[in-house]
Write a protein that holds these residues in place. Structure first.
Motif, short mmCIF file in Angstrom:
data_model
loop_
_atom_site.label_atom_id
_atom_site.label_comp_id
_atom_site.label_asym_id
_atom_site.label_seq_id
_atom_site.Cartn_x
_atom_site.Cartn_y
_atom_site.Cartn_z
N UNK A 7 0.81 -1.21 0.00
CA UNK A 7 0.00 0.00 0.00
C UNK A 7 0.85 1.26 0.00
N UNK A 8 2.06 1.18 0.55
CA UNK A 8 2.91 2.38 0.63
C UNK A 8 3.50 2.77 -0.72
N UNK A 9 3.48 1.86 -1.70
CA UNK A 9 4.07 2.17 -3.01
C UNK A 9 3.01 2.40 -4.08
N UNK A 12 -1.92 5.18 -7.06
CA UNK A 12 -3.32 5.61 -7.09
C UNK A 12 -4.13 4.67 -6.23
N UNK A 13 -5.27 5.14 -5.77
CA UNK A 13 -6.14 4.34 -4.93
C UNK A 13 -6.91 3.33 -5.78
N UNK A 14 -7.44 2.27 -5.16
CA UNK A 14 -8.28 1.34 -5.91
C UNK A 14 -9.48 2.05 -6.52
N UNK A 22 -14.07 -3.77 -9.40
CA UNK A 22 -13.11 -2.79 -8.92
C UNK A 22 -11.71 -3.25 -9.31
N UNK A 23 -10.77 -2.32 -9.39
CA UNK A 23 -9.42 -2.64 -9.86
C UNK A 23 -8.39 -1.92 -9.01
N UNK A 24 -7.17 -2.46 -9.06
CA UNK A 24 -6.03 -1.90 -8.34
C UNK A 24 -4.81 -2.04 -9.24
N UNK A 25 -4.03 -0.97 -9.39
CA UNK A 25 -2.85 -0.96 -10.27
C UNK A 25 -1.60 -0.91 -9.41
N UNK A 26 -0.78 -1.97 -9.51
CA UNK A 26 0.44 -2.08 -8.71
C UNK A 26 1.64 -1.75 -9.57
N UNK A 27 2.53 -0.88 -9.10
CA UNK A 27 3.76 -0.59 -9.86
C UNK A 27 4.78 -1.71 -9.68
N UNK A 28 5.45 -2.07 -10.77
CA UNK A 28 6.51 -3.08 -10.76
C UNK A 28 7.83 -2.41 -11.11
N UNK A 29 8.80 -3.23 -11.44
CA UNK A 29 10.11 -2.70 -11.84
C UNK A 29 10.06 -2.22 -13.29
N UNK A 30 11.04 -1.36 -13.60
CA UNK A 30 11.24 -0.88 -14.97
C UNK A 30 9.97 -0.20 -15.53
N UNK A 34 1.07 -3.98 -12.82
CA UNK A 34 0.18 -5.14 -12.77
C UNK A 34 -1.18 -4.66 -12.29
N UNK A 35 -2.21 -4.90 -13.10
CA UNK A 35 -3.57 -4.50 -12.77
C UNK A 35 -4.32 -5.70 -12.20
N UNK A 36 -4.77 -5.57 -10.98
CA UNK A 36 -5.55 -6.63 -10.32
C UNK A 36 -7.01 -6.19 -10.33
N UNK A 37 -7.86 -7.02 -10.91
CA UNK A 37 -9.27 -6.69 -11.06
C UNK A 37 -10.11 -7.70 -10.30
N UNK A 38 -11.03 -7.20 -9.51
CA UNK A 38 -11.92 -8.05 -8.71
C UNK A 38 -13.34 -7.91 -9.25
N UNK A 39 -14.01 -9.06 -9.49
CA UNK A 39 -15.33 -9.04 -10.11
C UNK A 39 -16.26 -10.01 -9.40
#
Length: 431
Positions: A7-9, A12-14, A22-30, A34-39
């Protein structure tokens, strides 16, 4: 729920797209994400309109997600995908459970359309490690909770299984998926990026005239030898064309994806003002002035966003029409792609006439359709008079004992064109 370290990195909010997605976008390297989508899909007993609305919203969210993102979809889809892996190649694995139902067809269709894969059916394991829900009456276990990924990222999935021993105070079992995300290595280019000239400006007659005049002046002012070599002539011609293109046409800029990205700076300023008003409101929620200021900022933001979007659509429509009028088909199709986005053609499989062979080749599929329609329309059919007499006739609704003849109908039509119609066998003249 996510870990505090994740959550600290977050940048943007879900995002809640609807009451089911609803969706959540996680930052990775480079600089990857990664977009995690819950349905949560409607049940099998829900109305077809509700199901169509859910899958339409899901398609919209998936298409708006950047193609470069790793996509992970977690959801209770209330669908049984079945075991026909050959018919749904790429979307369904060879280790499915049970039979496919109507909700399963909807899920598999969107998987094939958007190149998604059901990771639950990829690994060979016991059914108790795949089934997630038990029917309350039949007491049979079914697989209705899925974890979907892109087909190209299926190699990143290490294992997907059910945790039967986990107690979650629900009639569903916990599903766990282990994924090893491999970020793409940073590509190092050998030199500076090549710039492209804005050739689309040549569609304008004024720009074309300026380009020709400038090129002609460069050729006339060139003080070269009387009989230069071919290499020198080519060098002079190349230099003149490149210089004229840079001076008149200029370089093409990076094309944005849609109206939101194109007006990113202006929209960010509006969002900053709204967030500041929101923080002020949260500091003292009971203050009516701060609440009114926050609602006013939200209303102003929506109005300006609609204005920006309408202006973008108007400019795009003008550009598309101009390309169509001038014959610039490349620019015309680029404008269409900016509206509809890239299309992915999916060739659905087809079974042979006997139903034993699954056809996947395009040529065989077209031959099977040709054979089907030739069989359908090539058969000589006999129509009996008794079948025609059983068809209800329209004049019977007017109270007639028998339909009028063709001569009588022709006479009525002729009189109607003249402005009056006689009565025929019980039909009043005004009718």
């Amino acid at each position: 729920m996510i870990k505090t370290s994740i959550a600290s990195i977050l940048e943007s909010l879900p995002t809640g797209h609807s009451d089911r997605i609803m969706s959540l976008r996680l930052p990775l390297k480079n600089k990857e994400y990664a977009t995690i989508l819950n349905a949560y899909a409607p049940t099998l007993q829900a109305k077809s309109e509700e199901k169509d609305r859910f899958y339409s919203e899901l398609r919209h969210v998936l298409r708006r997600t950047p193609q470069a993102d790793k996509m992970i979809i977690l959801g209770d889809f209330n669908a049984r995908g079945g075991q026909d892996a050959d018919a749904w190649r790429g979307g369904l694995g060879r280790h499915g459970v049970g039979n496919c139902n109507d909700n399963g067809h909807l899920l598999l269709e969107i998987c094939m359309e958007l190149q998604l894969a059901i990771s639950n059916t990829i690994f060979q394991q016991k059914d108790k490690l795949k089934t997630t829900w038990m029917h309350p009456r039949s007491r049979h276990w079914h697989l209705i909770d899925y974890i979907l990924v892109r087909q190209r990222d299926l190699r990143d999935v290490l294992h997907t299984r059910v945790m039967p021993s986990a107690e979650c105070h629900t009639d569903h079992r916990l599903v766990r998926c282990r994924i090893l995300i491999r970020p793409k290595p940073i590509t190092r280019k050998g030199g500076p990026p090549r710039k492209k000239y804005n050739h689309s400006r040549l569609q304008s007659d004024e720009v074309k005239a300026v380009f020709q005049a400038s090129l002609q002046n460069k050729f006339e002012n060139d003080s070269s030898q009387i009989d230069p070599s071919h290499g020198l002539l080519w060098s002079q011609l190349k230099t003149a064309i490149l210089q004229t293109s840079e001076e008149v046409l200029g370089f093409s800029t990076k094309k944005n994806r849609d109206w939101f990205d194109e007006n990113n700076i202006e929209i960010n300023n509006l969002l900053t003002e709204k967030r500041a008003a929101h923080r002020t409101h949260l500091a003292r929620p009971s203050c009516p002035l701060r609440r009114a200021a926050f609602r006013h900022s939200c209303r102003i933001l929506q109005q300006k966003l609609r204005g920006i979007q309408n202006e973008w659509w108007s400019n795009l429509a003008i550009k598309t029409q101009q390309c169509a009028d001038t014959g610039d088909y490349k620019g015309f199709y680029e404008a269409l792609k900016s509206v509809y986005g890239p299309t992915h053609r999916v060739q659905s499989t087809l079974r042979s006439a006997d139903g034993q062979v699954l056809l996947t080749n395009v040529t065989f599929i077209l031959s099977r359709w040709s054979e089907y329609f030739q069989t359908l329309f090539g058969i000589d059919r006999t129509i009996h008079d008794s079948a025609i007499l059983r068809i209800p006739q329209l004049p019977t609704k007017l109270g007639l004992d028998e339909p009028p003849s063709m001569e009588e109908l022709t006479e009525v039509i002729r009189h109607l064109r003249c402005g009056k119609a006689p009565g025929i066998d019980g039909i009043p003249p005004e009718i």
